[in-house]
Design an enzyme around this catalytic site. Structure first.
Site, PDB file in Angstrom:
ATOM      1  N   TYR A  80       0.822  -1.213   0.000  1.00 28.30           N
ATOM      2  CA  TYR A  80       0.000   0.000   0.000  1.00 28.30           C
ATOM      3  C   TYR A  80       0.855   1.262   0.000  1.00 28.30           C
ATOM      4  O   TYR A  80       0.491   2.279  -0.576  1.00 28.30           O
ATOM      5  CB  TYR A  80      -0.948   0.014   1.205  1.00 28.30           C
ATOM      6  CG  TYR A  80      -2.200  -0.797   0.984  1.00 28.30           C
ATOM      7  CD1 TYR A  80      -3.049  -0.517  -0.086  1.00 28.30           C
ATOM      8  CD2 TYR A  80      -2.541  -1.834   1.832  1.00 28.30           C
ATOM      9  CE1 TYR A  80      -4.208  -1.253  -0.293  1.00 28.30           C
ATOM     10  CE2 TYR A  80      -3.701  -2.575   1.635  1.00 28.30           C
ATOM     11  CZ  TYR A  80      -4.529  -2.275   0.569  1.00 28.30           C
ATOM     12  OH  TYR A  80      -5.675  -2.996   0.365  1.00 28.30           O
ATOM     13  N   GLU A 122       2.592 -30.080  17.050  1.00 27.88           N
ATOM     14  CA  GLU A 122       1.798 -29.635  15.896  1.00 27.88           C
ATOM     15  C   GLU A 122       0.537 -28.868  16.287  1.00 27.88           C
ATOM     16  O   GLU A 122       0.237 -27.839  15.694  1.00 27.88           O
ATOM     17  CB  GLU A 122       1.419 -30.850  15.022  1.00 27.88           C
ATOM     18  CG  GLU A 122       0.569 -30.479  13.810  1.00 27.88           C
ATOM     19  CD  GLU A 122       0.272 -31.655  12.880  1.00 27.88           C
ATOM     20  OE1 GLU A 122       0.921 -32.708  13.007  1.00 27.88           O
ATOM     21  OE2 GLU A 122      -0.617 -31.510  12.022  1.00 27.88           O
ATOM     22  N   ASP A 129       1.178 -35.287  14.214  1.00 23.48           N
ATOM     23  CA  ASP A 129       0.261 -36.357  13.849  1.00 23.48           C
ATOM     24  C   ASP A 129       0.984 -37.407  13.011  1.00 23.48           C
ATOM     25  O   ASP A 129       1.933 -37.089  12.284  1.00 23.48           O
ATOM     26  CB  ASP A 129      -0.913 -35.798  13.025  1.00 23.48           C
ATOM     27  CG  ASP A 129      -1.862 -34.954  13.860  1.00 23.48           C
ATOM     28  OD1 ASP A 129      -1.856 -35.093  15.100  1.00 23.48           O
ATOM     29  OD2 ASP A 129      -2.620 -34.163  13.273  1.00 23.48           O
TER      30      ASP A 129
END
Lengths: 376, 376
Positions: free
Chosen positions: A103, A197, A249
């Protein structure tokens, strides 16, 4: 907030100034055919796994951008705009988000019916160009992205003059910012760093006092780790000489998180030395855990189709992709993925709750650490 | 971590015990035709906007579940399992993620070829059933979800015995946990609370010392606010009697964030009194800001098709949806949306960086506050 002065600000300014001077010299030299900037090729073809260092790195392919070529003129303007803005940030001790930079620099070019940037992708790409052209990474350039991740444990961190005791942060923990290079580690009594995680598992371990009982620094990444968390793990490991265990996991997504933490990622291969921690090891979940801890009833079936039934798609495809990476060729990893394919299941770390809420903190992790059951 | 004892634990236990006793009484009563549980209907048809209170609430429609009806037997088993687990958590001073609860309760039913739960959606739904049947909300039941949001400012919060000075948290701020009901506000020197949509804008304001210069508690929600952040804003406003300003993007998504903070959301209408803050007002971005601050070149075109050109789709559809909510019928809000449609643009809060990085902290927000340019 005190001005953000990073240790390598001077070096970064040198690098940016060098880039600018090179361009000016070329402009003033009548013999120069072209105004050029060299950036390292960042596509997969130029990414190599450096076995000795244990991490990904970029090869020697450079692409030379010729700015007097009309199709590159726009990029030339953009590169000098962003480099100039970065220099301004470093000099003023400010930081800015990459969206703010977009911007700040977006405006119509006087006399032309053209904008400096049309969308943020343009300025983001230029930031990466400047990173590889100068060797200064985004954080060096005082640019930040969305922060993610939390830390709990026996360490006191000084951030911009504030001394933060990470054992006294209630149920929140320390929110890991996007830039951590200015962190000073005042004191600690940790024996290891454990990267986790999911946020929920971090909450579980904190509620069970695992970090206190085992002198552990717990870092929750909230899924795929952000750059700030990866950099923090890297500098903590290097400065404090602590081992790093990864707890994720038992599925291709979790194992990929492990691989990114350990060896780096392809898109950021040019800065693996700052973001990767090659000595990190995986503490769980493994496919063997399913039988050993009676988790058969809390596994989830793999999604998608296996290779021999019209696939691989979804989870199956991801397994085959990750299995083929150069840095996943060790026998122990190939065996994990093969077992996953054979069983057709995945197992989440929160599945350990089926034993009892405290099982993970009181038995699972302590056993793994004591018996050094770690995948490398 | 000390046991998590919440102020209303006793009340929650009473409520759960009452539910259990009611079921037992029905089972022992030969005259009872049915074993039933009543839960409030939570669909849109039963959501009302309470104009006097300024927030959404659930109407009087209840659905009665008859558990001796064979199609409801499974749900009956699940409801008692989850209620029992919640009682266990409250009694033991533990908390658990809703995913852990799923894994803790998932097992095959002895003698049947059937699992207690097949996926987490089943247990999540039962949690909400128990919330509306007992009046105890998820946080009361010691269940947490993914945390999100950060806080900076002149306030000291006691969390589980840790006294946290939120002005001395470096560049991180306080990470807002999922459960905040146990927070104690030890002391503060704040004049107002400002809720900010993006993390990057929070970083900007902190870097410019806005929170220090203006005695502001800054709460970054990181997009749509999580329950923890909504609850925290509610209790801070009520206990500390501070005004709440909302600073979000000038688009239908940002204005919806404002509406959720102020009036509540449809899916959680049954607990708006705990999550909504009806006196909250919007400080920006407004459609008038675009002209007033010369932001025309940094707006973004609305995505999708307008109503009169084959739409509305995407952004246009969202504008029409939000415009039609009962609680958005005030003239000033209708005017904002109409201007957005007329201009065909949206404006992000970070677009203010086009003036200068410090503009938002030194001019934009102070002017708005001084002139009380706030949308209600």
């Amino acid at each position: 907030m005190p001005k953000k002065d990073l240790a390598n600000d001077e070096k970064t300014l040198d690098r940016l100034t060098h880039l600018g001077k090179k361009l000016v010299n070329q402009l003033n030299d009548n013999n120069e055919e072209n105004l050029t900037i060299d950036t390292q090729v960042r596509s997969k073809s130029n990414v190599h796994y450096d076995e000795e260092e244990g991490r990904l790195s970029l090869g020697d392919s450079y692409s030379t951008r010729k700015f007097l070529n009309i199709s590159h003129a726009r990029k030339f303007m953009q590169t000098t705009l962003v480099a100039n803005k970065a220099k301004e940030l470093v000099e003023s001790g400010r930081t800015a988000s990459i969206r703010e930079v977009y911007y700040q620099l977006k405006h119509s070019v006087p006399g032309l019916d053209e904008n400096t940037f049309e969308d943020q992708d343009e300025s983001n790409n230029v930031v990466v160009d400047i990173e590889t052209a100068t060797g200064a990474i985004r954080e060096d350039l005082h640019l930040f992205a969305e922060p993610k991740g939390r830390l709990f444990g026996p360490i006191t961190i000084n951030d911009s003059g504030d001394s933060i005791d990470c054992m006294a942060m209630g149920t929140s923990g320390l929110a890991i910012p996007s830039i951590v290079d200015h962190y000073e580690f005042e004191q600690h009594s940790a024996d290891f760093i454990m990267v986790v995680e999911t946020s929920a598992m971090v909450n579980r371990l904190v509620e069970e006092d695992f970090h206190e009982d085992h002198n552990a620094i717990l870092i929750g990444t909230g899924g795929q780790p952000a750059r700030g968390a990866r950099r923090l793990i890297n500098i903590m490991h290097n400065r404090l000489d602590l081992p790093v265990y990864v707890f994720c996991d038992g599925d291709p997504w979790g194992y990929y998180i492990y691989s990114v933490l350990k060896s780096g990622s392809m898109s950021l291969a040019f800065q693996s030395d700052r973001l990767a921690t090659p000595s990190a090891r995986l503490i769980g979940m493994t496919m063997e855990d399913i039988d050993k801890y009676g988790l058969e009833h809390v596994t989830e079936d793999l999604k998608g189709k296996p290779k021999d039934s019209g696939g691989p798609t979804k989870d199956y495809k991801r397994i085959h992709d990750v299995m083929e990476y150069d840095w996943m060729q060790k026998d122990e990893w190939q065996a994990q993925f093969q077992k996953m394919l054979d069983k057709g299941v995945r197992v989440e770390q929160q599945a350990l709750a089926s034993q009892s809420l405290e099982f993970v903190a009181n038995e699972y992790l302590p056993n793994k650490i004591e018996n050094e059951e770690l995948l490398d």
